[in-house]
Design an enzyme around this catalytic site. Sequence first.
Site, short mmCIF file in Angstrom:
data_model
loop_
_atom_site.label_atom_id
_atom_site.label_comp_id
_atom_site.label_asym_id
_atom_site.label_seq_id
_atom_site.Cartn_x
_atom_site.Cartn_y
_atom_site.Cartn_z
N LYS A 155 0.82 -1.22 0.00
CA LYS A 155 0.00 0.00 0.00
C LYS A 155 0.86 1.28 0.00
O LYS A 155 0.83 2.08 0.94
CB LYS A 155 -0.98 -0.02 1.17
CG LYS A 155 -1.81 -1.32 1.15
CD LYS A 155 -3.14 -1.22 1.79
CE LYS A 155 -4.00 -2.43 1.52
NZ LYS A 155 -3.56 -3.72 2.02
N ASP A 213 -9.91 -8.05 -6.69
CA ASP A 213 -10.03 -8.22 -5.25
C ASP A 213 -11.45 -7.79 -4.90
O ASP A 213 -11.80 -6.62 -5.01
CB ASP A 213 -8.99 -7.33 -4.55
CG ASP A 213 -9.18 -7.29 -3.03
OD1 ASP A 213 -10.33 -7.29 -2.56
OD2 ASP A 213 -8.17 -7.23 -2.32
N1 GDD Z 1 -6.54 -15.57 9.29
C1 GDD Z 1 -6.54 -14.26 9.04
N2 GDD Z 1 -6.32 -13.39 10.08
N3 GDD Z 1 -6.79 -13.81 7.79
C2 GDD Z 1 -6.80 -12.47 7.58
C3 GDD Z 1 -6.58 -11.53 8.60
C4 GDD Z 1 -6.33 -12.03 9.93
O1 GDD Z 1 -6.13 -11.28 10.91
N4 GDD Z 1 -6.66 -10.28 8.06
C5 GDD Z 1 -6.93 -10.45 6.75
N5 GDD Z 1 -7.04 -11.77 6.46
C6 GDD Z 1 -7.31 -12.37 5.15
C7 GDD Z 1 -8.48 -11.75 4.43
O2 GDD Z 1 -9.67 -12.49 4.64
C8 GDD Z 1 -8.05 -11.84 2.97
O3 GDD Z 1 -8.39 -13.06 2.37
C9 GDD Z 1 -6.54 -11.77 3.03
O4 GDD Z 1 -6.17 -12.13 4.37
C10 GDD Z 1 -5.99 -10.39 2.70
O5 GDD Z 1 -6.61 -9.43 3.54
P1 GDD Z 1 -7.35 -8.14 2.95
O6 GDD Z 1 -7.83 -7.37 4.10
O7 GDD Z 1 -8.31 -8.52 1.88
O8 GDD Z 1 -6.06 -7.40 2.37
P2 GDD Z 1 -5.96 -6.38 1.15
O9 GDD Z 1 -6.92 -6.73 0.07
O10 GDD Z 1 -6.03 -5.00 1.69
O11 GDD Z 1 -4.44 -6.64 0.65
C11 GDD Z 1 -3.97 -7.95 0.38
O12 GDD Z 1 -4.48 -8.43 -0.86
C12 GDD Z 1 -4.06 -7.68 -2.03
C13 GDD Z 1 -4.64 -8.37 -3.24
O13 GDD Z 1 -6.00 -8.47 -3.15
C14 GDD Z 1 -2.44 -7.94 0.35
O14 GDD Z 1 -2.01 -9.27 0.26
C15 GDD Z 1 -1.91 -7.12 -0.84
O15 GDD Z 1 -0.49 -7.24 -0.92
C16 GDD Z 1 -2.52 -7.64 -2.13
O16 GDD Z 1 -2.11 -6.81 -3.23
MG MG Z 2 -8.51 -8.02 -0.13
#
Ligand code: GDD
Ligand code: MG
Length: 324
Positions: A155, A213
């Site tokens: 980010k 996403d």
């Molecule tokens: N077990 C667990 N515990 N899973 C978690 C937790 C937690 O505390 N927090 C988030 N997750 C899971 C979410 O359910 C999701 O599947 C994944 O981890 C990523 O979390 P998001 O909250 O969706 O993150 P994001 O979309 O802001 O960013 C992530 O995804 C992007 C792509 O969609 C990162 O991995 C980025 O680097 C990536 O580009």
């Molecule tokens: Mg996500």
Amino acid sequence: MKAIVLVGGFGTRLRPVTYAVPKQLIPVAGKPMLYHVLDLLPPDVEEVVLATGYKADLLAAYVKAHPVRWPVRTVPEAEPLGTGGGMRNASAGLSDPFFLLNSDVLASADLGRMRSVHAAHGGVGTMALYEVDDPRPYGVAALGSGDRITAFVEKPEPKDAPSRWINAGIAIWRRDVIDRVPAGRAVSFEREVVPGLLAEGVYGFRLSGYWEDAGTPERILHAQRLLFDDHRGGPGGVPPGARGTGPVATMGAFSAREASFGPYVTLGEHVTVEPGAHVENSILMDGVAVGREAHVEGSVVGPGARIRATHRVVGQVLGEDAEA
Ligand code: GDD
Ligand code: MG
């Protein structure tokens, strides 16, 4: 190989639906988002471990009642451990290497080919990357020769984004990366661990095709259109007795006589759409009732919600049992 799927997020950007239903169980093009993610796994995967947190009991009950081709185990965490802590908590008996998937990415990706690429380069990890116009909400990679990742920023500020190639949320890691995740606290794998692994060889696997996403209302509906267009959306025609254009995915019993549908609709179980009502580009979850002559468009409607006759619901997210 085994797979860890991170399923612990709160789904805050999809409230109020996610107060009742975890994001991963929201149906998209006829089945829960999570099940489209699992569809990407090669058939010979030995086990899928769901690292759960928020609404862990609902997720465990759902996957038990709706089995897939792979054995699935859920490992809940008592409090949110972040992406890194979640994978560490779910790592007992893990394979080397293993797949790591976010549970909200809807994409076309050949994970069998990705596995071959990983084996060939011999590094510590392979991250699927996707090119986007605006990388700021994601993890962003800089690529060197042979697509080796030379920098990774989660980010970033606009000036700090090293490229437009983002972490697609699909990766293969050597098992010992788990040891790099600090124990006993919440850890962001992307912020705290990935940058330190680059020196050991992390490679990008560029995805073409589509990727989304599905973490926001706009994006979940966009993902639904992509999945339908890729024919991953269930039966698809306009329900019998209704008018309009598909695709419309139905997940169980419903009543939609003399209703009309625009394209790209999912109907959960026991949905009623009264005569003269119109639904397009939307997700109506279990038990939703749409009154006569109502109009629903660009919306995600939570379980049991009721939309009154002649009302217009456009671009909204309605929670469980909401009345509109
Ligand atoms: N077990 C667990 N515990 N899973 C978690 C937790 C937690 O505390 N927090 C988030 N997750 C899971 C979410 O359910 C999701 O599947 C994944 O981890 C990523 O979390 P998001 O909250 O969706 O993150 P994001 O979309 O802001 O960013 C992530 O995804 C992007 C792509 O969609 C990162 O991995 C980025 O680097 C990536 O580009
Ligand atoms: Mg996500």
